[in-house]
Design a protein around this motif. Structure first.
Motif, short mmCIF file in Angstrom:
data_model
loop_
_atom_site.label_atom_id
_atom_site.label_comp_id
_atom_site.label_asym_id
_atom_site.label_seq_id
_atom_site.Cartn_x
_atom_site.Cartn_y
_atom_site.Cartn_z
N GLY A 73 0.81 -1.21 0.00
CA GLY A 73 0.00 0.00 0.00
C GLY A 73 0.85 1.26 0.00
O GLY A 73 0.60 2.21 -0.74
N ARG A 74 1.89 1.27 0.84
CA ARG A 74 2.77 2.43 0.91
C ARG A 74 3.54 2.62 -0.40
O ARG A 74 3.82 3.75 -0.80
N GLY B 154 3.29 16.08 -12.79
CA GLY B 154 2.22 17.00 -12.41
C GLY B 154 0.85 16.44 -12.67
O GLY B 154 -0.16 17.15 -12.61
N GLU B 155 0.77 15.13 -12.93
CA GLU B 155 -0.51 14.48 -13.24
C GLU B 155 -0.83 13.45 -12.18
O GLU B 155 0.04 12.87 -11.56
N CYS B 156 -2.13 13.20 -12.01
CA CYS B 156 -2.58 12.22 -11.03
C CYS B 156 -2.48 10.82 -11.64
O CYS B 156 -2.88 10.61 -12.77
N GLN C 213 3.77 5.99 -2.65
CA GLN C 213 5.02 6.57 -3.12
C GLN C 213 5.00 6.79 -4.63
O GLN C 213 5.45 7.82 -5.13
N GLN C 214 4.49 5.80 -5.35
CA GLN C 214 4.45 5.91 -6.80
C GLN C 214 3.57 7.08 -7.24
O GLN C 214 3.92 7.81 -8.19
N VAL C 215 2.44 7.26 -6.56
CA VAL C 215 1.54 8.36 -6.92
C VAL C 215 2.22 9.71 -6.68
O VAL C 215 2.18 10.61 -7.53
N ILE C 216 2.87 9.86 -5.52
CA ILE C 216 3.54 11.12 -5.22
C ILE C 216 4.70 11.37 -6.18
O ILE C 216 4.91 12.49 -6.66
N ALA C 217 5.44 10.30 -6.50
CA ALA C 217 6.56 10.44 -7.44
C ALA C 217 6.06 10.88 -8.81
O ALA C 217 6.69 11.71 -9.48
N LYS C 218 4.92 10.34 -9.23
CA LYS C 218 4.37 10.73 -10.53
C LYS C 218 3.94 12.19 -10.52
O LYS C 218 4.14 12.92 -11.50
N PHE C 219 3.37 12.64 -9.41
CA PHE C 219 3.00 14.05 -9.28
C PHE C 219 4.23 14.94 -9.49
O PHE C 219 4.18 15.94 -10.20
N GLN C 220 5.30 14.54 -8.84
CA GLN C 220 6.51 15.35 -8.89
C GLN C 220 7.12 15.33 -10.28
O GLN C 220 7.64 16.32 -10.75
#
Length: 204
Positions: free
Chosen positions: A187-188, A202-204, A192-199
């Motif tokens: 789950g974590r 800039g997309e969800c 992490q993957q979602v936050i890394a993709k944002f960075q």
């Protein structure tokens, strides 16, 4: 007014058994968030509030039978978990708590104890301006967490939101410590993957 700390466990239980209303209100404020996290993790957001309300009613009715074999908080958590599971059965819904395999043990990203071997190289929080607003990131994370398998959602909510210890979580979900570690790290990892993709995009 600053909230007074709860009295010792022995005094706390004795006063609750003597119908100390003011103390009961303090106990509700102290433990409600943990109970809600359990209800939310097991039964979902739609009935979590109802589950907690029923759990408090059950606790009030049973407080005179409480013998102190466990901490009061643990007792309340157990009542909440049982109420949540009961509601699920009544609504003919089931929560998937099947065992998972142990392939994580050979994943070089984890140590033998299941911790991250190294930090995510893409997770650089030194440039917060490059991230979307906190609200947008929160909404994106919620969307992705809602897509996780039920058991991963449950353990993330119980551990990272509810702040429960792993032993309590294992008892609630009736899984082994090994499986709990697997589910939590999976789950974590997604978070992490979602936050890394944002960075990165800039997309969800």
């Amino acid at each position: 007014m600053e909230t007074q700390p709860l009295p010792s466990e022995k005094e706390l239980v004795a006063r609750l058994k003597n119908n100390d209303v003011a103390l009961f209100d303090q106990v509700v404020k102290e433990y409600h968030s943990s109970m809600y996290a359990v209800a939310y993790a097991i039964a979902g957001s739609s009935i979590a509030d109802e589950v907690v309300q029923e759990a408090w009613i059950s606790a009030i009715n049973a407080i005179h039978k409480f013998e102190g074999r466990s901490a009061l908080k643990s007792w309340l958590i157990r009542i909440t978990a049982n109420e949540a599971k009961s509601r699920l059965r009544k609504e003919s819904r089931s929560v998937s708590l099947e065992a998972v395999n142990e392939n994580w043990a050979t994943d070089t990203r984890f140590t033998q104890r299941g911790h991250w071997a190294e930090g995510n190289p893409e997770w650089d929080m030194s440039s917060p301006d490059e991230l979307l607003s906190a609200d947008e990131l929160k909404d994106c994370l919620k969307k992705h967490i809602d897509r996780l398998p039920d058991n991963q959602q449950q353990i993330l909510n119980l551990r990272d939101i509810g702040g429960l210890d792993m032993e309590t979580i294992c008892n609630i979900l009736q899984i082994t410590a090994s499986n709990a570690r697997v589910l939590l790290h999976r789950g974590r990892d997604k978070v992490q993957q979602v936050i890394a993709k944002f960075q990165r995009t800039g997309e969800c």
